[in-house]
Write a protein that holds these residues in place. Structure first.
Motif, mmCIF file in Angstrom:
data_model
loop_
_atom_site.group_PDB
_atom_site.id
_atom_site.type_symbol
_atom_site.label_atom_id
_atom_site.label_comp_id
_atom_site.label_asym_id
_atom_site.label_seq_id
_atom_site.Cartn_x
_atom_site.Cartn_y
_atom_site.Cartn_z
ATOM 1 N N GLU A 42 0.850 -1.146 0.045
ATOM 2 C CA GLU A 42 -0.021 0.001 0.016
ATOM 3 C C GLU A 42 0.986 1.425 -0.017
ATOM 4 N N TYR A 56 3.891 0.410 2.527
ATOM 5 C CA TYR A 56 4.046 -0.754 3.533
ATOM 6 C C TYR A 56 3.308 -1.720 3.303
ATOM 7 N N THR A 87 7.690 12.379 3.044
ATOM 8 C CA THR A 87 8.037 11.325 2.164
ATOM 9 C C THR A 87 6.852 10.562 1.355
ATOM 10 N N VAL A 88 7.144 9.803 0.757
ATOM 11 C CA VAL A 88 6.292 8.551 0.266
ATOM 12 C C VAL A 88 6.642 7.186 0.746
ATOM 13 N N GLU A 89 5.737 6.600 1.281
ATOM 14 C CA GLU A 89 5.857 5.391 2.138
ATOM 15 C C GLU A 89 5.069 4.345 1.485
ATOM 16 N N ARG A 102 1.143 5.394 0.862
ATOM 17 C CA ARG A 102 0.484 6.809 1.295
ATOM 18 C C ARG A 102 1.650 7.676 1.424
ATOM 19 N N THR A 103 1.314 8.958 1.619
ATOM 20 C CA THR A 103 2.216 10.171 2.037
ATOM 21 C C THR A 103 2.443 10.335 3.618
ATOM 22 N N LYS A 104 3.510 10.602 4.102
ATOM 23 C CA LYS A 104 3.885 10.811 5.431
ATOM 24 C C LYS A 104 4.725 11.824 5.530
ATOM 25 N N GLY A 105 4.425 13.079 5.787
ATOM 26 C CA GLY A 105 4.877 14.088 6.158
ATOM 27 C C GLY A 105 5.883 14.611 4.813
ATOM 28 N N ALA A 135 6.470 -0.868 7.600
ATOM 29 C CA ALA A 135 7.135 -0.043 6.428
ATOM 30 C C ALA A 135 7.894 -0.776 5.257
ATOM 31 N N THR A 193 10.613 3.808 1.851
ATOM 32 C CA THR A 193 10.432 5.368 2.046
ATOM 33 C C THR A 193 11.269 6.222 1.280
ATOM 34 N N ARG A 248 8.132 18.037 -0.326
ATOM 35 C CA ARG A 248 6.974 17.076 -0.020
ATOM 36 C C ARG A 248 6.330 16.686 -0.851
#
Length: 268
Positions: free
Chosen positions: A75, A86, A82-84, A77-80, A93, A96, A103
């Motif tokens: 899957e 997981y 970064t692109v992550e 998602r964006t997290k702050g 994770a 990343t 961003r």
């Protein structure tokens, strides 16, 4: 009484110098030895400088877990900043990806691809399964300043898939719609907005194979039919069009024939 030694006067005789092929070869060897020695001394410095160079575009990928052939598609998602990616089963994770000083604003998952739009107007594609590489980077002209405005609505609708398999994506900005082939990031077609009009990425919707994008115009006399644009992977949908194909050179993936291929009559 001691007698001081008499210094010789007149021309002095010098030791004879070697001449001939051997002497010339020796002189050439001494001249070549210095550059070679300097090159050997500089090699560690060059190697260190190469390894200390910043990654292109400020890329930084961290792989957290090794990927086996049986692993599920991660899957995204964006997290702050970064692109992550997981693991959907464990939530751990897998990798990343970040870019120094920027961003991610939007993320488009596709089979095998993780396409991201960044705050500086750059679009990137990362190998989705294992994060092993950033396949390509594409700068969207004039988009960075627009993305910082409220009119961009947080980049809603800017990244759009153009086919179910994720082989083509569209980047929609007020001035143009640009389509890229995900396999290599090749720019396939560009559709500029009409004069006095502008695309609104957030006002877009899919209808079967078509992507419908609003293109409001400042002229009240412009008919509404001209303020709604339909596109697909081959460009704008209009009657009797003759678009180019999007397949990689010399290949038609998944057995799909090139729809732009023209059929010529056989020679008589």
């Amino acid at each position: 009484m001691a007698v001081a030694p008499i210094e010789p006067t007149g021309p002095q005789e010098t030791a004879p110098q070697a001449t001939g092929p051997r002497a010339s070869a020796a002189r050439r060897g001494s001249r070549l030895a210095l550059p070679v020695a300097l090159a050997l001394l500089a090699l560690p410095l060059i190697t260190a400088a190469h390894h200390s160079r910043p990654a292109p575009y400020g890329d930084h990928i961290t792989v957290h877990a090794r990927v086996d052939g049986d692993n599920a598609v991660p899957e995204l998602r964006t997290k702050g900043p970064t692109v992550e990616a997981y693991d959907p089963a464990t939530g751990r994770a897998r990798w990343t990806y970040g870019r120094a000083g920027h961003r991610p604003l939007a993320l488009l998952p596709a089979p095998g691809h993780a396409v991201a739009l960044w705050s500086d107007g750059l679009v990137t594609d990362t190998a989705r399964a294992d994060g092993s590489a950033v396949r390509w980077h594409r700068a969207i002209p004039g988009s960075a300043s627009w993305l910082r405005t409220p009119a961009a609505r947080g980049a809603a609708g800017v990244l759009q898939p153009l086919d179910p398999h994720g082989r083509m994506i569209a980047v929609v900005t007020p001035h143009r719609i640009a389509a890229y082939r995900t396999a290599d990031g090749d720019l396939r077609w560009v559709l500029p907005a009409g004069g006095g009009c502008a695309f609104e990425p957030a006002r877009s919707v899919r209808h079967r194979a078509a992507l419908l994008v609003a293109q409001p115009c400042g002229d009240a006399a412009t008919p509404w039919t001209s303020q709604l644009i339909a596109v697909d992977d081959l460009g704008r949908i209009v009657p009797r069009r003759t678009p180019l194909g999007n397949e990689l050179p010399g290949a038609a993936p998944d057995g799909v024939p090139n729809r732009a291929e023209k059929v010529f009559a056989r020679p008589r």
